[in-house]
Write a protein that holds these residues in place. Structure first.
Motif, PDB file in Angstrom:
ATOM      1  N   VAL A 107      32.971  55.193   4.692  1.00 44.23           N
ATOM      2  CA  VAL A 107      34.131  54.380   4.444  1.00 44.23           C
ATOM      3  C   VAL A 107      33.615  53.088   3.725  1.00 44.23           C
ATOM      4  O   VAL A 107      34.084  52.704   2.593  1.00 44.23           O
ATOM      5  CB  VAL A 107      34.849  53.945   5.673  1.00 44.23           C
ATOM      6  CG1 VAL A 107      35.722  52.890   5.455  1.00 44.23           C
ATOM      7  CG2 VAL A 107      35.599  55.413   6.319  1.00 44.23           C
ATOM      8  N   SER A 108      32.672  52.567   4.240  1.00 44.45           N
ATOM      9  CA  SER A 108      31.960  51.177   3.611  1.00 44.45           C
ATOM     10  C   SER A 108      31.649  51.559   2.149  1.00 44.45           C
ATOM     11  O   SER A 108      32.040  50.807   1.433  1.00 44.45           O
ATOM     12  CB  SER A 108      31.157  50.502   4.321  1.00 44.45           C
ATOM     13  OG  SER A 108      29.942  51.218   4.560  1.00 44.45           O
ATOM     14  N   VAL A 109      30.905  52.433   1.970  1.00 45.97           N
ATOM     15  CA  VAL A 109      30.307  52.839   0.768  1.00 45.97           C
ATOM     16  C   VAL A 109      31.589  53.277  -0.400  1.00 45.97           C
ATOM     17  O   VAL A 109      31.501  52.844  -1.377  1.00 45.97           O
ATOM     18  CB  VAL A 109      29.008  53.864   0.503  1.00 45.97           C
ATOM     19  CG1 VAL A 109      28.655  54.380  -0.719  1.00 45.97           C
ATOM     20  CG2 VAL A 109      27.986  53.493   1.527  1.00 45.97           C
ATOM     21  N   PHE A 110      32.257  54.148   0.179  1.00 44.95           N
ATOM     22  CA  PHE A 110      33.370  54.590  -0.748  1.00 44.95           C
ATOM     23  C   PHE A 110      34.179  53.306  -1.095  1.00 44.95           C
ATOM     24  O   PHE A 110      34.522  53.297  -2.305  1.00 44.95           O
ATOM     25  CB  PHE A 110      34.194  55.629   0.328  1.00 44.95           C
ATOM     26  CG  PHE A 110      35.591  56.064  -0.656  1.00 44.95           C
ATOM     27  CD1 PHE A 110      35.595  56.977  -1.686  1.00 44.95           C
ATOM     28  CD2 PHE A 110      36.694  55.647  -0.099  1.00 44.95           C
ATOM     29  CE1 PHE A 110      36.546  57.121  -2.301  1.00 44.95           C
ATOM     30  CE2 PHE A 110      38.031  55.737  -0.713  1.00 44.95           C
ATOM     31  CZ  PHE A 110      37.848  56.515  -1.934  1.00 44.95           C
ATOM     32  N   VAL A 158      42.817  50.838   3.616  1.00 41.10           N
ATOM     33  CA  VAL A 158      43.151  50.121   5.096  1.00 41.10           C
ATOM     34  C   VAL A 158      43.229  51.167   6.052  1.00 41.10           C
ATOM     35  O   VAL A 158      42.608  50.707   7.358  1.00 41.10           O
ATOM     36  CB  VAL A 158      44.365  49.299   4.829  1.00 41.10           C
ATOM     37  CG1 VAL A 158      45.719  50.075   5.023  1.00 41.10           C
ATOM     38  CG2 VAL A 158      44.507  48.330   6.130  1.00 41.10           C
ATOM     39  N   THR A 159      43.682  52.354   5.722  1.00 40.84           N
ATOM     40  CA  THR A 159      43.587  53.271   7.015  1.00 40.84           C
ATOM     41  C   THR A 159      42.047  53.777   7.084  1.00 40.84           C
ATOM     42  O   THR A 159      41.856  53.817   8.474  1.00 40.84           O
ATOM     43  CB  THR A 159      44.208  54.474   6.390  1.00 40.84           C
ATOM     44  OG1 THR A 159      45.706  54.210   6.247  1.00 40.84           O
ATOM     45  CG2 THR A 159      44.297  55.733   7.376  1.00 40.84           C
ATOM     46  N   PHE A 160      41.473  53.942   6.063  1.00 43.06           N
ATOM     47  CA  PHE A 160      39.923  54.305   6.151  1.00 43.06           C
ATOM     48  C   PHE A 160      39.251  53.395   6.962  1.00 43.06           C
ATOM     49  O   PHE A 160      38.643  53.544   8.177  1.00 43.06           O
ATOM     50  CB  PHE A 160      39.286  54.674   5.252  1.00 43.06           C
ATOM     51  CG  PHE A 160      39.390  55.920   4.437  1.00 43.06           C
ATOM     52  CD1 PHE A 160      40.313  56.732   4.936  1.00 43.06           C
ATOM     53  CD2 PHE A 160      38.816  56.373   3.490  1.00 43.06           C
ATOM     54  CE1 PHE A 160      40.443  58.070   4.327  1.00 43.06           C
ATOM     55  CE2 PHE A 160      38.676  57.659   2.809  1.00 43.06           C
ATOM     56  CZ  PHE A 160      39.785  58.313   3.178  1.00 43.06           C
ATOM     57  N   TYR A 161      39.301  52.045   6.945  1.00 43.87           N
ATOM     58  CA  TYR A 161      38.554  50.910   7.216  1.00 43.87           C
ATOM     59  C   TYR A 161      39.186  50.430   8.774  1.00 43.87           C
ATOM     60  O   TYR A 161      38.302  50.249   9.575  1.00 43.87           O
ATOM     61  CB  TYR A 161      38.618  49.736   6.594  1.00 43.87           C
ATOM     62  CG  TYR A 161      37.453  49.081   5.899  1.00 43.87           C
ATOM     63  CD1 TYR A 161      36.371  48.828   6.706  1.00 43.87           C
ATOM     64  CD2 TYR A 161      37.218  49.330   4.480  1.00 43.87           C
ATOM     65  CE1 TYR A 161      35.300  48.527   6.062  1.00 43.87           C
ATOM     66  CE2 TYR A 161      36.192  48.976   3.798  1.00 43.87           C
ATOM     67  CZ  TYR A 161      35.126  48.520   4.692  1.00 43.87           C
ATOM     68  OH  TYR A 161      33.938  48.289   3.950  1.00 43.87           O
ATOM     69  N   LEU A 162      40.260  51.043   8.900  1.00 44.89           N
ATOM     70  CA  LEU A 162      41.040  50.547  10.294  1.00 44.89           C
ATOM     71  C   LEU A 162      40.234  51.794  11.359  1.00 44.89           C
ATOM     72  O   LEU A 162      39.831  51.513  12.406  1.00 44.89           O
ATOM     73  CB  LEU A 162      42.450  50.740  10.503  1.00 44.89           C
ATOM     74  CG  LEU A 162      43.051  50.436  11.979  1.00 44.89           C
ATOM     75  CD1 LEU A 162      42.569  49.159  12.525  1.00 44.89           C
ATOM     76  CD2 LEU A 162      44.632  50.633  11.866  1.00 44.89           C
ATOM     77  N   SER A 163      40.370  52.932  10.888  1.00 44.79           N
ATOM     78  CA  SER A 163      39.490  54.116  11.748  1.00 44.79           C
ATOM     79  C   SER A 163      37.957  53.678  11.909  1.00 44.79           C
ATOM     80  O   SER A 163      37.674  53.913  12.884  1.00 44.79           O
ATOM     81  CB  SER A 163      39.866  55.188  11.163  1.00 44.79           C
ATOM     82  OG  SER A 163      39.161  55.411   9.927  1.00 44.79           O
ATOM     83  N   GLY A 214      32.843  44.270   2.948  1.00 43.78           N
ATOM     84  CA  GLY A 214      32.611  45.722   2.721  1.00 43.78           C
ATOM     85  C   GLY A 214      31.004  45.930   2.399  1.00 43.78           C
ATOM     86  O   GLY A 214      30.528  46.664   3.136  1.00 43.78           O
ATOM     87  N   GLY A 215      30.538  45.223   1.656  1.00 43.40           N
ATOM     88  CA  GLY A 215      29.119  45.225   1.424  1.00 43.40           C
ATOM     89  C   GLY A 215      28.414  44.712   2.791  1.00 43.40           C
ATOM     90  O   GLY A 215      27.377  45.197   3.002  1.00 43.40           O
TER      91      GLY A 215
END
Length: 158
Positions: free
Chosen positions: A59-62, A97-102, A35-36
């Motif tokens: 998304v990545s920061v959150f 996972v929902t955020f990262y997929l989008s 993520g970082g």
């Protein structure tokens, strides 16, 4: 390890250094690393179009901040082995996972768009950075997905 030991391990929330040895909590560190990397790579590239890339940054920061907080909560045992924390762990990872997929799909789409501009040397560099960000973003998505599935199994065993 016997099945009873695995079931006992899954029906409790670890604390301290046990988070580095138990599933799904061992995934916190790789989630933070990948993520970082997404956060760093997207921040170091040409951010255009702004809105889709802004979502990827959010998304990545959150997820980085929340995963770090989750890691700290688990490391210090603030969850007190409560089933409510097992539920919250599952829900957080489902959201992540929902955020990262989008975000991954959006980032891949933007990267495909930038491929047509790779004839300009500077834009080719950004294109390569975006490709790396897409790969790391999908790896982070996979890690959060695995964590979500294992958290669901642990939540169900509580």
């Amino acid at each position: 390890m016997t099945m009873a030991a695995v079931t006992q391990q899954m029906s409790s929330l670890p604390s301290g250094l046990r988070i580095c040895t138990t599933a799904p909590d061992i995934l916190y560190l790789p989630e933070l690393v990948f993520g970082g990397l997404v956060w760093i790579l997207v921040a170091s590239t040409y951010v255009s179009p702004i809105n889709p890339q802004g979502w990827v940054m959010f998304v990545s920061v959150f997820c980085f901040v929340m995963t770090f907080l989750w890691l700290i909560i688990f490391a210090f045992g603030a969850h007190k082995n409560s089933s409510a924390w097992a539920t919250a762990d599952f829900i957080y990872h489902l959201i992540a996972v929902t955020f990262y997929l989008s975000a991954s799909v959006i980032l891949a789409n933007v990267t495909i768009f930038w491929k047509s501009f790779t004839s300009v040397e500077l834009l080719f560099k950004y294109y390569q950075i975006d490709i790396a960000a897409v790969v790391f973003s999908f790896i982070a998505t996979l890690l959060y997905f695995i964590h979500c599935i294992l958290s669901a199994a642990r939540w169900k065993s509580f």
